[in-house]
Design an enzyme around this catalytic site. Structure first.
Site, PDB file in Angstrom:
ATOM      1  N   LYS A 118     -32.275 -13.362  -9.593  1.00 10.28           N
ATOM      2  CA  LYS A 118     -32.499 -13.046 -11.013  1.00 10.28           C
ATOM      3  C   LYS A 118     -32.002 -11.649 -11.345  1.00 10.28           C
ATOM      4  O   LYS A 118     -31.560 -11.406 -12.460  1.00 10.28           O
ATOM      5  CB  LYS A 118     -33.970 -13.193 -11.379  1.00 10.28           C
ATOM      6  CG  LYS A 118     -34.375 -14.650 -11.431  1.00 10.28           C
ATOM      7  CD  LYS A 118     -35.517 -14.908 -12.373  1.00 10.28           C
ATOM      8  CE  LYS A 118     -35.714 -16.402 -12.539  1.00 10.28           C
ATOM      9  NZ  LYS A 118     -36.986 -16.750 -13.123  1.00 10.28           N
ATOM     10  N   LYS A 200     -28.274 -25.141  -7.160  1.00  9.69           N
ATOM     11  CA  LYS A 200     -29.486 -25.844  -7.607  1.00  9.69           C
ATOM     12  C   LYS A 200     -29.403 -26.194  -9.096  1.00  9.69           C
ATOM     13  O   LYS A 200     -28.872 -25.390  -9.872  1.00  9.69           O
ATOM     14  CB  LYS A 200     -30.665 -24.881  -7.367  1.00  9.69           C
ATOM     15  CG  LYS A 200     -32.020 -25.491  -7.449  1.00  9.69           C
ATOM     16  CD  LYS A 200     -33.083 -24.403  -7.399  1.00  9.69           C
ATOM     17  CE  LYS A 200     -33.205 -23.675  -8.719  1.00  9.69           C
ATOM     18  NZ  LYS A 200     -34.371 -22.845  -8.900  1.00  9.69           N
ATOM     19  N   LYS A 203     -32.649 -24.595 -15.178  1.00  5.99           N
ATOM     20  CA  LYS A 203     -32.725 -24.568 -16.642  1.00  5.99           C
ATOM     21  C   LYS A 203     -31.862 -23.451 -17.224  1.00  5.99           C
ATOM     22  O   LYS A 203     -31.549 -23.471 -18.403  1.00  5.99           O
ATOM     23  CB  LYS A 203     -34.178 -24.463 -17.113  1.00  5.99           C
ATOM     24  CG  LYS A 203     -34.988 -23.347 -16.506  1.00  5.99           C
ATOM     25  CD  LYS A 203     -36.486 -23.584 -16.734  1.00  5.99           C
ATOM     26  CE  LYS A 203     -37.309 -22.786 -15.746  1.00  5.99           C
ATOM     27  NZ  LYS A 203     -38.653 -23.248 -15.554  1.00  5.99           N
TER      28      LYS A 203
HETATM   29  P1  TYM Z   1     -39.859 -22.713 -11.987  1.00  5.42           P
HETATM   30  O1  TYM Z   1     -40.386 -22.575 -13.363  1.00  5.42           O
HETATM   31  O2  TYM Z   1     -38.527 -22.144 -11.709  1.00  5.42           O
HETATM   32  O3  TYM Z   1     -39.770 -24.219 -11.515  1.00  5.42           O
HETATM   33  C1  TYM Z   1     -40.823 -25.125 -11.651  1.00  5.42           C
HETATM   34  C2  TYM Z   1     -40.972 -26.066 -10.491  1.00  5.42           C
HETATM   35  O4  TYM Z   1     -39.856 -26.959 -10.395  1.00  5.42           O
HETATM   36  C3  TYM Z   1     -39.254 -26.858  -9.118  1.00  5.42           C
HETATM   37  N1  TYM Z   1     -37.799 -26.971  -9.317  1.00  5.42           N
HETATM   38  C4  TYM Z   1     -37.026 -27.814  -8.630  1.00  5.42           C
HETATM   39  N2  TYM Z   1     -37.293 -28.716  -7.672  1.00  5.42           N
HETATM   40  C5  TYM Z   1     -36.261 -29.426  -7.173  1.00  5.42           C
HETATM   41  N3  TYM Z   1     -34.977 -29.264  -7.578  1.00  5.42           N
HETATM   42  C6  TYM Z   1     -34.656 -28.373  -8.534  1.00  5.42           C
HETATM   43  N4  TYM Z   1     -33.405 -28.220  -8.942  1.00  5.42           N
HETATM   44  C7  TYM Z   1     -35.707 -27.595  -9.109  1.00  5.42           C
HETATM   45  N5  TYM Z   1     -35.752 -26.646 -10.081  1.00  5.42           N
HETATM   46  C8  TYM Z   1     -37.050 -26.275 -10.195  1.00  5.42           C
HETATM   47  C9  TYM Z   1     -39.638 -25.486  -8.608  1.00  5.42           C
HETATM   48  O5  TYM Z   1     -39.582 -25.425  -7.202  1.00  5.42           O
HETATM   49  C10 TYM Z   1     -41.033 -25.353  -9.135  1.00  5.42           C
HETATM   50  O6  TYM Z   1     -41.952 -26.025  -8.320  1.00  5.42           O
HETATM   51  N6  TYM Z   1     -42.427 -19.153  -9.609  1.00  5.42           N
HETATM   52  C11 TYM Z   1     -42.496 -20.491 -10.135  1.00  5.42           C
HETATM   53  C12 TYM Z   1     -43.553 -20.689 -11.188  1.00  5.42           C
HETATM   54  C13 TYM Z   1     -44.928 -20.307 -10.754  1.00  5.42           C
HETATM   55  C14 TYM Z   1     -45.762 -21.016  -9.838  1.00  5.42           C
HETATM   56  C15 TYM Z   1     -46.978 -20.300  -9.771  1.00  5.42           C
HETATM   57  C16 TYM Z   1     -45.564 -22.185  -9.080  1.00  5.42           C
HETATM   58  C17 TYM Z   1     -45.649 -19.232 -11.179  1.00  5.42           C
HETATM   59  N7  TYM Z   1     -46.862 -19.223 -10.591  1.00  5.42           N
HETATM   60  C18 TYM Z   1     -48.016 -20.726  -8.922  1.00  5.42           C
HETATM   61  C19 TYM Z   1     -46.619 -22.599  -8.246  1.00  5.42           C
HETATM   62  C20 TYM Z   1     -47.813 -21.872  -8.169  1.00  5.42           C
HETATM   63  C21 TYM Z   1     -41.141 -20.827 -10.740  1.00  5.42           C
HETATM   64  O7  TYM Z   1     -40.354 -19.979 -11.065  1.00  5.42           O
HETATM   65  O8  TYM Z   1     -40.931 -22.151 -10.961  1.00  5.42           O
END
Ligand code: TYM
Length: 336
Positions: A118, A200, A203
Site C-alpha cells: 500500500k 491478486k 478492489k
Molecule cells: P480486505 O478488505 O482487503 O479483504 C477482505 C477479505 O477478503 C479476502 N480477499 C480475498 N480472498 C481471496 N482472493 C482474493 N483475491 C481476495 N481479496 C480479498 C481477504 O483475505 C479478506 O479476508 N485487513 C483486512 C480487514 C480486517 C480484518 C480485521 C480481517 C480488518 N480487521 C480483523 C479479519 C479480522 C483487509 O484488508 O481485508
C-alpha cells in the site's frame, strides 16, 4: 453436558469498505463466514476505520459502508444469528488499538506485506495509520476473545502478528487474550485477476476487466470471463505456476459449483478455452444473481439497515467492554 462444553467458539472477521465487494472477498472470506455462522458465535464487521488509512471520498465511504452491510446480509449472514456492525460505532476498537500500539514493534510492522504494497501504491500518503494498521486489526480480533479468523491468504500475516502481540501482552500480564487461529479455505483463498493472473484480484485494481464485483450485471460478468487471460495451450489443467489464468478460472469454477479439479478437467477434456470460459462465467453469474437481487432490495430499505447496524453496535459494545476493562486494569489505568 456442562455449560463450558456447549459454549460456542468465537469468530471475528471484517472487510474494508474501501471499494465495492469483489468475487475474491466473497470466495476467500464471506462464503466461509456464512458456512461457519451456525456453529460459531460470530462477529462480522465493516472496518471503516481501516479504510481511512488510504484517502477516501466521504460520501462514497458512507454509501459503500451501508451497501456492504446490505451485501453481508444478502450473502446469507443472518443478523439474528450473527453480530454485524460498523467498526467506528464501537469505540473499544480504537481504545484497545492504542494500547496494543504500545506493545507492537516498529520492526515487525515494517515487515508487513500489506504495508509495503500500500505504501508503494500511495507514495504520497504513507501515513502513520497505514503503518500501525496491524495493531488496530489485532484489537478487532482480540477484543472478542476470538478463536478463529476466516480470511483469504493475504491476511494470514496479519493474524500471525495478532498472535505475536497477544503473546507479548500475555507474557507481561498473564493470560489476558485468547490466541486466534486463521481459517483459510483450501480452494479460493487467493483469487487472481482475470486479466493479469499473476496478481491478486483486488478492489483497487485499475484494470476494469480484471476484477469481478458482487453487484456487477450478468452481462458485464459474462464479458469479463470471455476476455479472461488463459495461455497458448488448449488444455484445462490445474497448474498455477505454468497455467495461472486457467488454474484461477478452475478455482473459481470449483468454488462456484462444488466440482473438484479432476471433475473439471474431465468436463472440459477435448474442449477449447472458449467453452470453458463461458461455463465459468455462467457459474459466477448464477452464484451472484440472488445475492445482487437481495442486496438491491435491502439497500433501498434504509430503516432496516439502520436497525441492524445499531443493534450490532450495541451487542459488540457489550461483548467487548469486559476485555477492555480487564486490559486497562492490568496495565495500571485507574478505574472509571
Ligand atoms: P480486505 O478488505 O482487503 O479483504 C477482505 C477479505 O477478503 C479476502 N480477499 C480475498 N480472498 C481471496 N482472493 C482474493 N483475491 C481476495 N481479496 C480479498 C481477504 O483475505 C479478506 O479476508 N485487513 C483486512 C480487514 C480486517 C480484518 C480485521 C480481517 C480488518 N480487521 C480483523 C479479519 C479480522 C483487509 O484488508 O481485508
Amino acid at each position: 453436558m456442562d455449560e463450558k462444553a456447549i459454549e460456542k467458539k468465537t469468530i471475528f472477521s471484517g472487510i474494508q469498505p474501501s471499494g465495492e465487494l469483489t468475487l475474491g472477498s466473497y470466495l476467500g472470506a464471506i462464503k466461509n463466514w456464512v458456512e461457519l455462522s451456525d456453529t460459531y458465535n460470530c462477529y462480522y464487521c465493516i472496518v471503516d476505520m481501516h479504510a481511512i488509512t488510504v484517502r477516501q471520498n466521504p460520501s462514497d465511504l458512507r454509501r459503500r459502508t451501508l451497501h456492504q452491510l446490505a451485501q453481508y446480509i444478502a450473502c446469507g449472514l443472518d443478523p439474528m444469528k450473527n453480530t454485524i456492525f460498523i467498526q467506528s460505532h464501537v469505540p473499544a476498537h480504537a481504545e484497545l488499538a492504542w494500547v496494543l500500539n504500545c506493545y507492537t514493534m516498529f520492526g515487525e510492522l515494517s515487515r508487513m506485506t500489506q504495508f509495503k504494497d500500500k505504501s508503494a501504491k500511495n507514495a504520497d500518503n504513507i501515513n502513520a495509520g497505514l503503518f500501525t494498521y496491524p495493531a488496530l486489526m489485532a484489537a478487532d480480533i482480540l477484543l472478542y476473545q476470538t478463536d478463529l479468523v476466516p480470511v483469504g491468504e493475504d491476511q494470514k500475516q496479519h493474524v500471525e502478528i495478532t498472535r505475536d502481540i497477544a503473546q507479548r501482552f500475555n507474557g507481561v500480564y498473564g493470560e489476558v487474550f485468547r490466541l486466534p487461529e486463521p481459517y483459510i479455505p483450501k480452494v479460493g483463498a487467493r483469487i487472481m485477476s482475470l486479466t493479469s493472473p499473476e496478481n491478486k484480484m483486488s478492489k483497487s485494481d485499475k484494470d476494469p476487466g480484471g476484477c469481478i464485483y458482487i453487484m456487477q450485471s450478468p452481462d458485464d460478468i459474462t464479458r469479463c470471463f470471455k476476455r479472461a487471460v488463459t495461455d497458448c495451450e488448449t488444455c484445462v489443467r490445474f497448474d498455477p505456476s505454468d497455467k495461472p489464468g486457467v488454474s484461477n478460472l478452475m478455482q473459481i469454477y470449483s468454488v462456484a459449483t462444488g466440482a473438484s479439479f479432476g471433475e473439471i478437467e474431465k468436463e472440459f477434456e477435448g474442449k477449447g478455452y472458449g467453452d470453458f470460459k463461458v461455463k465459468v462465467g455462467e457459474s459466477v453469474v448464477e452464484l451472484l444473481r440472488p445475492i445482487r437481487e437481495e442486496a438491491e432490495r435491502l439497500i433501498a430499505d434504509k430503516t432496516y439497515l439502520e436497525s441492524i447496524y445499531k443493534e450490532g453496535a450495541e451487542k459488540a459494545s457489550r461483548a467487548s467492554a469486559k476485555i477492555l476493562r480487564k486490559v486497562y486494569k492490568k496495565i495500571g489505568f485507574v478505574e472509571r
